[in-house]
Design an enzyme around this catalytic site. Sequence first.
Site, PDB file in Angstrom:
ATOM      1  N   ASP A 191       0.861  -1.183   0.000  1.00 53.14           N
ATOM      2  CA  ASP A 191       0.000   0.000   0.000  1.00 53.14           C
ATOM      3  C   ASP A 191       0.898   1.234   0.000  1.00 53.14           C
ATOM      4  O   ASP A 191       1.550   1.529   1.008  1.00 53.14           O
ATOM      5  CB  ASP A 191      -0.899   0.023   1.243  1.00 53.14           C
ATOM      6  CG  ASP A 191      -2.015  -1.012   1.206  1.00 53.14           C
ATOM      7  OD1 ASP A 191      -1.908  -1.969   0.412  1.00 53.14           O
ATOM      8  OD2 ASP A 191      -2.971  -0.873   1.981  1.00 53.14           O
ATOM      9  N   LYS A 222      -7.015   3.441  -2.895  1.00 54.39           N
ATOM     10  CA  LYS A 222      -7.326   3.371  -1.465  1.00 54.39           C
ATOM     11  C   LYS A 222      -7.562   4.774  -0.937  1.00 54.39           C
ATOM     12  O   LYS A 222      -6.821   5.705  -1.260  1.00 54.39           O
ATOM     13  CB  LYS A 222      -6.173   2.693  -0.720  1.00 54.39           C
ATOM     14  CG  LYS A 222      -6.318   2.641   0.795  1.00 54.39           C
ATOM     15  CD  LYS A 222      -5.120   1.911   1.411  1.00 54.39           C
ATOM     16  CE  LYS A 222      -5.094   2.044   2.925  1.00 54.39           C
ATOM     17  NZ  LYS A 222      -3.914   1.358   3.520  1.00 54.39           N
ATOM     18  N   LYS A 226     -10.337   0.252  -2.002  1.00 55.33           N
ATOM     19  CA  LYS A 226     -10.141  -0.045  -0.582  1.00 55.33           C
ATOM     20  C   LYS A 226     -10.534   1.177   0.233  1.00 55.33           C
ATOM     21  O   LYS A 226     -10.015   2.270   0.026  1.00 55.33           O
ATOM     22  CB  LYS A 226      -8.682  -0.425  -0.289  1.00 55.33           C
ATOM     23  CG  LYS A 226      -8.407  -0.669   1.200  1.00 55.33           C
ATOM     24  CD  LYS A 226      -6.981  -1.144   1.442  1.00 55.33           C
ATOM     25  CE  LYS A 226      -6.672  -1.259   2.932  1.00 55.33           C
ATOM     26  NZ  LYS A 226      -5.291  -1.754   3.188  1.00 55.33           N
TER      27      LYS A 226
END
Length: 231
Positions: free
Chosen positions: A91, A153, A182
């Site tokens: 991430d 995300k 996400k």
Amino acid sequence: MDRKEIYSRVDHTLLGQDATWGQIKEICDDAMAYGTASVCIPPSYVKRAKEYMGDRMAVCTVIGFPNGYNTTAVKVFETKDAIANGADEIDMVINIGDLKDKAYDRIKEEITQLKAACGSHILKVIIETCLLTDEEKVKMCEIVTQAGADFIKTSTGFSKAGATFADIRLFSGHIGEGVRMKAAGGIKSFEDAEEFINLGAERLGTSRIVKLAKAERGSADGQKEADTGSY
């Protein structure tokens, strides 16, 4: 929605600066017990976590976290090091200043380089929605798609706010084919989690869902003991 379905979308997360190995080990145990999608932990714990869990649970870690203003070369090195240590998912945080400056090619190139460093491993791109305008969020949907990342995300959980339903709705209308979403930060209940999933979020970055489940189980066990007179 079945609880197991919710757990299977959760990246069970512990990224606090004061996180100890004992605490990381506990969330690894919880993730395996509840069948979450992954554990999301600091890079310094990736190798130990992978050795501890093996193939029983995916290990996710963060790159350029939480501010995103590391150089691209540093982020690429961090990514390669994390994967060498056993990370299954990455991430990364974008350089938000570059987005504000409209340096779109620079952001796209950085994501492209990190995806190349990831190879077959999943890359999620954190854009920190609470600091962005809707126009900037839409632009990042476009860039993430073009750069070939796997997920967009919402948040680090370390800024002013976390995921919102509105952001996931916005993403869903602008991401390209193959890009997943996400939601992370501020997911406080099973109801929140279910709504994010219904809106299309494939993953949820949170520590609270498993904590809630453990608390419920503890309450149920306590009641059972009271009912049977055993302590």
